[in-house]
Scaffold this active site. Sequence first.
Site, PDB file in Angstrom:
ATOM      1  N   CYS A  51     -10.756 -58.670  33.078  1.00  0.00           N
ATOM      2  CA  CYS A  51     -10.269 -60.204  32.757  1.00  0.00           C
ATOM      3  C   CYS A  51     -10.848 -60.949  31.542  1.00  0.00           C
ATOM      4  O   CYS A  51      -9.941 -61.135  30.657  1.00  0.00           O
ATOM      5  CB  CYS A  51     -11.161 -60.917  34.148  1.00  0.00           C
ATOM      6  SG  CYS A  51     -11.005 -60.287  35.499  1.00  0.00           S
ATOM      7  N   LYS A 102      -7.638 -71.325  33.976  1.00  0.00           N
ATOM      8  CA  LYS A 102      -7.978 -70.274  34.237  1.00  0.00           C
ATOM      9  C   LYS A 102      -8.108 -69.352  32.769  1.00  0.00           C
ATOM     10  O   LYS A 102      -9.237 -68.889  32.691  1.00  0.00           O
ATOM     11  CB  LYS A 102      -7.011 -69.348  35.112  1.00  0.00           C
ATOM     12  CG  LYS A 102      -7.372 -67.869  35.050  1.00  0.00           C
ATOM     13  CD  LYS A 102      -8.635 -67.589  35.985  1.00  0.00           C
ATOM     14  CE  LYS A 102      -8.918 -66.287  35.808  1.00  0.00           C
ATOM     15  NZ  LYS A 102     -10.039 -65.726  36.672  1.00  0.00           N
TER      16      LYS A 102
HETATM   17  N1  SAJ Z   1     -21.127 -59.579  29.406  1.00  0.00           N
HETATM   18  C1  SAJ Z   1     -22.035 -59.746  28.175  1.00  0.00           C
HETATM   19  N2  SAJ Z   1     -22.932 -60.537  27.937  1.00  0.00           N
HETATM   20  C2  SAJ Z   1     -23.250 -61.555  28.822  1.00  0.00           C
HETATM   21  C3  SAJ Z   1     -22.459 -61.544  30.071  1.00  0.00           C
HETATM   22  C4  SAJ Z   1     -21.400 -60.748  30.179  1.00  0.00           C
HETATM   23  O1  SAJ Z   1     -21.840 -58.820  27.077  1.00  0.00           O
HETATM   24  O2  SAJ Z   1     -24.106 -62.422  28.490  1.00  0.00           O
HETATM   25  C5  SAJ Z   1     -20.025 -58.660  29.461  1.00  0.00           C
HETATM   26  C6  SAJ Z   1     -20.506 -57.903  30.893  1.00  0.00           C
HETATM   27  O3  SAJ Z   1     -21.482 -56.875  30.503  1.00  0.00           O
HETATM   28  C7  SAJ Z   1     -18.981 -57.279  30.981  1.00  0.00           C
HETATM   29  C8  SAJ Z   1     -18.237 -58.431  30.672  1.00  0.00           C
HETATM   30  O4  SAJ Z   1     -18.945 -59.205  29.659  1.00  0.00           O
HETATM   31  O5  SAJ Z   1     -18.659 -56.152  30.170  1.00  0.00           O
HETATM   32  C9  SAJ Z   1     -17.407 -59.288  31.631  1.00  0.00           C
HETATM   33  O6  SAJ Z   1     -18.477 -59.461  32.554  1.00  0.00           O
HETATM   34  P1  SAJ Z   1     -18.575 -60.994  33.202  1.00  0.00           P
HETATM   35  O7  SAJ Z   1     -19.701 -60.879  34.125  1.00  0.00           O
HETATM   36  O8  SAJ Z   1     -18.862 -62.114  32.176  1.00  0.00           O
HETATM   37  O9  SAJ Z   1     -17.182 -61.245  34.238  1.00  0.00           O
HETATM   38  P2  SAJ Z   1     -16.215 -60.470  34.976  1.00  0.00           P
HETATM   39  O10 SAJ Z   1     -15.288 -59.939  33.960  1.00  0.00           O
HETATM   40  O11 SAJ Z   1     -17.003 -59.535  35.760  1.00  0.00           O
HETATM   41  O12 SAJ Z   1     -15.682 -61.832  35.677  1.00  0.00           O
HETATM   42  C10 SAJ Z   1     -15.117 -62.739  34.930  1.00  0.00           C
HETATM   43  C11 SAJ Z   1     -15.525 -64.237  35.516  1.00  0.00           C
HETATM   44  N3  SAJ Z   1     -15.242 -65.265  34.611  1.00  0.00           N
HETATM   45  C12 SAJ Z   1     -16.121 -66.040  33.961  1.00  0.00           C
HETATM   46  O13 SAJ Z   1     -17.412 -65.686  34.242  1.00  0.00           O
HETATM   47  C13 SAJ Z   1     -15.649 -67.206  33.237  1.00  0.00           C
HETATM   48  C14 SAJ Z   1     -15.145 -64.367  36.876  1.00  0.00           C
HETATM   49  O14 SAJ Z   1     -15.489 -65.611  37.437  1.00  0.00           O
HETATM   50  C15 SAJ Z   1     -13.678 -64.314  36.999  1.00  0.00           C
HETATM   51  O15 SAJ Z   1     -12.953 -64.556  38.424  1.00  0.00           O
HETATM   52  C16 SAJ Z   1     -13.141 -62.984  36.637  1.00  0.00           C
HETATM   53  O16 SAJ Z   1     -13.423 -62.646  35.114  1.00  0.00           O
HETATM   54  C17 SAJ Z   1     -11.680 -62.830  36.362  1.00  0.00           C
HETATM   55  O17 SAJ Z   1     -11.200 -61.984  37.337  1.00  0.00           O
HETATM   56  O18 SAJ Z   1     -10.876 -63.421  35.823  1.00  0.00           O
END
Ligand code: SAJ
Length: 447
Positions: free
Chosen positions: A257, A203
């Site tokens: 997360c 995780k």
């Molecule tokens: N972000 C970027 N660039 C990108 C993608 C995301 O800057 O290309 C930023 C987003 O804007 C945001 C942050 O990253 O601020 C996180 O967003 P996210 O969509 O990557 O992830 P979370 O936090 O919404 O959810 C993540 C997910 N983990 C992964 O994709 C590995 C989700 O599957 C998990 O269940 C969740 O964390 C968790 O609860 O751990």
Amino acid sequence: MKKVCVMGLGYIGLPTAIIAAEYGFEVVGFDIDQHRVDRINSYDPVIQEPEIFEKLGYVLTNCQFKATATIEQADCFIIAVPTPFKEEKKADLSYVWKAAPLLAGMLKKGDVVILESTVPVGTTQQLADFLQSKTQLAVGQDLFVAHCPERVLPGKIFSELIENPRIIGGITPQSVNQAKKFYKQFVKSQLYLTNATTAEMVKLVENSSRDVEIAFANQVAAMAYSVGLNPFEVIELANKHPRVDILNPSCGVGGHCIAVDPWFLVETFPDQSKLLKSARLINDEKPFQVIAITRSWVNNLQKQNIARPKVLVLGLTYKPDIDDLRESPALLIAQKLSKYSDLELLICEPHLEHSKLQNIFDHVVSLQEGLEQADIILCLVKHSQFKAINTNNIEHKKILDFCGLLYKPNNRTINADELMFWPASSTLFSDSVILMDDVTSQKENFS
Ligand code: SAJ
């Protein structure tokens, strides 16, 4: 396994409880917050998530589901409490250790305990040891303890709860087999079985990997800005390579997360986690770079006799197309900018009610009002609603696009002779090359 008790009715616990009820378990959702419990029992879902209103209504009316502030006996306990970090970036497991004695008081022979909260490596074993010592139930024989980390993406929680493969890590082989009985009832994808420590590490590695990839994209962006290139074009074209897949630069990394979990690995493996730590620092610094660049442009416009430039913030949530503000870098940027009296901040966030935003910011505007009034347009969140913006109408404004909102994909093919006459494909960032010195000098103001 008939009755399930989900401990912690937040972003993971409540949807998990709802799905479990939908799929035939008798479910008790336990939370220490009586007010939250009352709201849930009154059909108020408490958290924002597509479909949750309808689904909560359905299980309250048609299934065996209730929320309670008094823990009850069950056959299976799912722990879904928050695990944030403390000031010094160490895991704060206080919610887990508050839940553990309550749980111990309820356990009987044959029960299954599944920790879903994200935790540092080794925590599930500590929990199992604690429960065994308090109950005298032998783990693996009388009591089955496992870790099954949640993996759902806010905004898609209900579909991902069912469709995502899950990793189930047992303290013993018997524990993993018992825990599997719960998930196989509703997970349509593969269930991968392992030990609890591996599941914990998996995780943390998943989220750290994403954080590092985003940090890489943000570093590419910083390099591109410093020479006046459009980072979104650089990345788009690099991604045309069949084995390159760079993520999207942004105004920072938010949510509960990705910005937290890498620290759990850094805490446990301080000597093997340099890359993770650097990535965290890069992503944490990004909002301050955005503020510094914005400040530079405010100063620039002031020199051009716009005494108090209007800065429009497009988007406040932590990522696109959701209404979640948790640890949002865009919100942080807006809050810091709102402290400056030499600019007027206009806030546009279509996913949140105006009345709520007006408690935090003075000027909340619609997209149209904002675009008409702004001198500087700060694109922070790539909401779908914003993609329809017609750039022809705002050409005379200063646009700072930190999320690639207005970037149009590069579909051109040109021959070599044309190249020397080709203008920069986007002028959105062409001025930043002269701004980076200002940025460095201004950054100290925000640290
Ligand atoms: N972000 C970027 N660039 C990108 C993608 C995301 O800057 O290309 C930023 C987003 O804007 C945001 C942050 O990253 O601020 C996180 O967003 P996210 O969509 O990557 O992830 P979370 O936090 O919404 O959810 C993540 C997910 N983990 C992964 O994709 C590995 C989700 O599957 C998990 O269940 C969740 O964390 C968790 O609860 O751990």
